[in-house]
Design an enzyme around this catalytic site. Structure first.
Site, short mmCIF file in Angstrom:
data_model
loop_
_atom_site.label_atom_id
_atom_site.label_comp_id
_atom_site.label_asym_id
_atom_site.label_seq_id
_atom_site.Cartn_x
_atom_site.Cartn_y
_atom_site.Cartn_z
N CYS A 1 0.80 -1.22 0.00
CA CYS A 1 0.00 0.00 0.00
C CYS A 1 0.83 1.27 0.00
CB CYS A 1 -0.90 0.02 1.22
SG CYS A 1 0.08 -0.02 2.73
N ASP B 1 2.48 2.46 2.55
CA ASP B 1 2.54 3.09 3.87
C ASP B 1 3.92 2.86 4.50
OD1 ASP B 1 0.00 3.98 3.59
OD2 ASP B 1 -0.93 2.35 4.69
N CYS C 1 -2.64 3.19 7.65
CA CYS C 1 -4.07 3.04 7.90
C CYS C 1 -4.35 2.78 9.39
CB CYS C 1 -4.60 1.88 7.08
SG CYS C 1 -3.92 0.32 7.66
N CYS D 1 -1.23 -5.29 7.21
CA CYS D 1 -0.87 -4.02 7.86
C CYS D 1 -0.03 -4.26 9.11
CB CYS D 1 -2.12 -3.24 8.22
SG CYS D 1 -3.26 -3.07 6.84
FE1 FES Z 1 -1.18 0.28 4.40
FE2 FES Z 1 -2.67 -0.88 6.17
S1 FES Z 1 -3.31 -0.25 4.21
S2 FES Z 1 -0.57 -0.48 6.31
#
Ligand code: FES
Length: 135
Positions: A35, A37, A69, A113
């Protein structure tokens, strides 16, 4: 749709140990390929005497910053609670499954995540150990 557990909601709404540590002994930076992140883990390491003699190093303080998230924030917060005060060896053994179990299991589509938080602490410990070489 699967719901988040009470624990996930609690740790998301009131994340523990958020922030940065000045002059940390170790830093772990992890990006999530799925994602994009990112999370940062900062640790302070101290030594304490063992009852059986000798010293062990432990996580005296830990903070995290997660640009991610709700599940990543909750997992990171739970991870800091699981490892704070633990010896480095025990903290290094805390896994993604331990974090998910403590959180009451994340919904399957959010399971990835929790990779961030488990890898973050493992990398911070590895960073600390790499800085001790030759000291
Ligand atoms: Fe990126 Fe959860 S969607 S860490």
């Amino acid at each position: 749709m699967e719901q988040y557990s009470k624990e996930v909601m609690d740790h998301f709404a009131n994340p523990r140990n958020v922030g940065e540590i000045e002059n940390p002994d170790g830093v772990g930076t992890v990006g999530n390929m799925k994602c994009g992140d990112v999370m940062y883990v900062f640790i302070k390491v101290a030594s304490r005497e063992l009852a059986v003699g000798g010293l062990e190093e432990f996580i005296e303080d830990i903070k995290f910053k997660t640009l991610g998230c709700a599940a990543a924030i909750a997992s990171s917060s739970m991870m800091t609670e699981l490892v704070k005060g633990k010896s480095l060896d025990d903290a290094a053994k805390v896994s993604r499954d331990d974090i998910n179990t403590a959180l009451g299991i994340l919904p399957k589509q959010k399971y990835h995540c929790s990779i961030l938080s488990a890898e973050g602490i493992h990398k911070a410990i590895a960073d600390y150990k790499s800085k001790q070489v030759g000291k």
